[in-house]
Design an enzyme around this catalytic site. Sequence first.
Site, PDB file in Angstrom:
ATOM      1  N   ASP A   1      90.409   7.147 -10.190  1.00 58.62           N
ATOM      2  CA  ASP A   1      88.979   5.919  -9.826  1.00 58.62           C
ATOM      3  C   ASP A   1      88.391   7.260  -9.290  1.00 58.62           C
ATOM      4  OD1 ASP A   1      87.916   3.286  -9.664  1.00 58.62           O
ATOM      5  OD2 ASP A   1      87.612   4.232  -7.700  1.00 58.62           O
TER       6      ASP A   1
ATOM      7  N   HIS B   1      93.993  -1.228 -14.480  1.00 56.52           N
ATOM      8  CA  HIS B   1      93.303   0.140 -13.313  1.00 56.52           C
ATOM      9  C   HIS B   1      94.256   1.076 -12.837  1.00 56.52           C
ATOM     10  CE1 HIS B   1      89.836   2.088 -12.374  1.00 56.52           C
ATOM     11  NE2 HIS B   1      90.392   2.162 -10.479  1.00 56.52           N
TER      12      HIS B   1
END
Length: 304
Positions: free
Chosen positions: A116, A282
Site C-alpha cells: 500500500d 488488500h
Amino acid sequence: MQAIEEIGASPFISGFTLQDVHLDNGITLRVASGGEGPPLVLLHGHPQNHVTWRKVAPILAKAYRVILPDLRGYGDSDKPVSDAQHRPYSKRLMAQDIVLLMARLGHARFALIGHDRGGRVGHRLALDYPQQVTCCTFIDIAPTATMYARTDQAFATRYFWWFFLIQPSPLPETMIGHDPAFFLRKHIDGQLKTPGATSEAVFNEYLRCYQRPEMIHAVCEDYRAAATIDLQDDAQDADKRIQCPLQLLWGGQGTVGNLYDVVETWRDKAISVSGEALPCGHSPQEEIPDLFLQKVQPFLKKVL
C-alpha cells in the site's frame, strides 16, 4: 541523544526488538528488527503500522535481517509539521528516511517489500536510490499517477478516501477525529476479505496510534502529498525506470486487482516486472501469510 534508543522486545512480533532510530534529517523512526542475513526492509501501508508484518516477519527473519519501520506520520514514528506544498509527507522525503535509516543501521544496500503506502514509498525510493535497492516487491498497488489518471466512478467509490483525505484541513481531520475507531474499523473491514485476519488486539494497537490527532493529520498529509507534490515528482521523472527486479502481488478480491491489469500498469515504470494475483483482499501478509511467503521467498532467494 543516542542515535539509536532501545525500547525493548516487540509485544506483537516474536523475536523482534523495538528501537527509536534518530536520523540525520531530524526524523525519528520507530523500528522493529530481527534475524540475521542480508537486509530486508518491509514498509507498511495505511491505516496500519509495522505490526502488519507480524505473521510473516519471524519466518523471513530466519534468512534475513528484517527491518520494520513505522513510516513518518504513522505508528510511533515522528509526525513532522507539514507545509502548503505537503512536501514533508512526499514519498521523496519518506523514501529518504528509509535510506538514512538503513545507513544508520549499517546497511548500504537492501531488498524492499512495500504494502500500500509502503509500496508507493518504495517506488520513489527505487527511482531516487537505485544503487541501494537490490529488489522490490509491491503489494496491491498500481502506480499513483496511473490510478489518478484513470479515475472513474468505480475507483472513486471503492477508494473514496483518496478523495476525502485530500480535502483541505481540518475537514477530514475533524470528521475522522469524531470517531476514529469507526473510521478505522470500516476501512480495514472494507479492504480485507478474510474474516479474523486482524485480531482485536492488533486492531486496538492500530487504533492506539490512529486515534491521535497528529497521526490523523499526518495521514491526510500523506494523501494530500500523493495528489499534488508526488504527482509533480512523478511527472518530472516520467522517463526513469525502476532498475532492480520488481515483483507485484495483489489481492484478486480487492479493488486494485478488479480494476486494473496490475502488471500492465507497471510495464513502463520498471525494467523487469513479474506478478500475480492472490486469493485475498488488500493485505495478503495478514490474510494469507503462508501463501504470501511462498510467493515472496523464491523471489528474494533468486535475487539476494
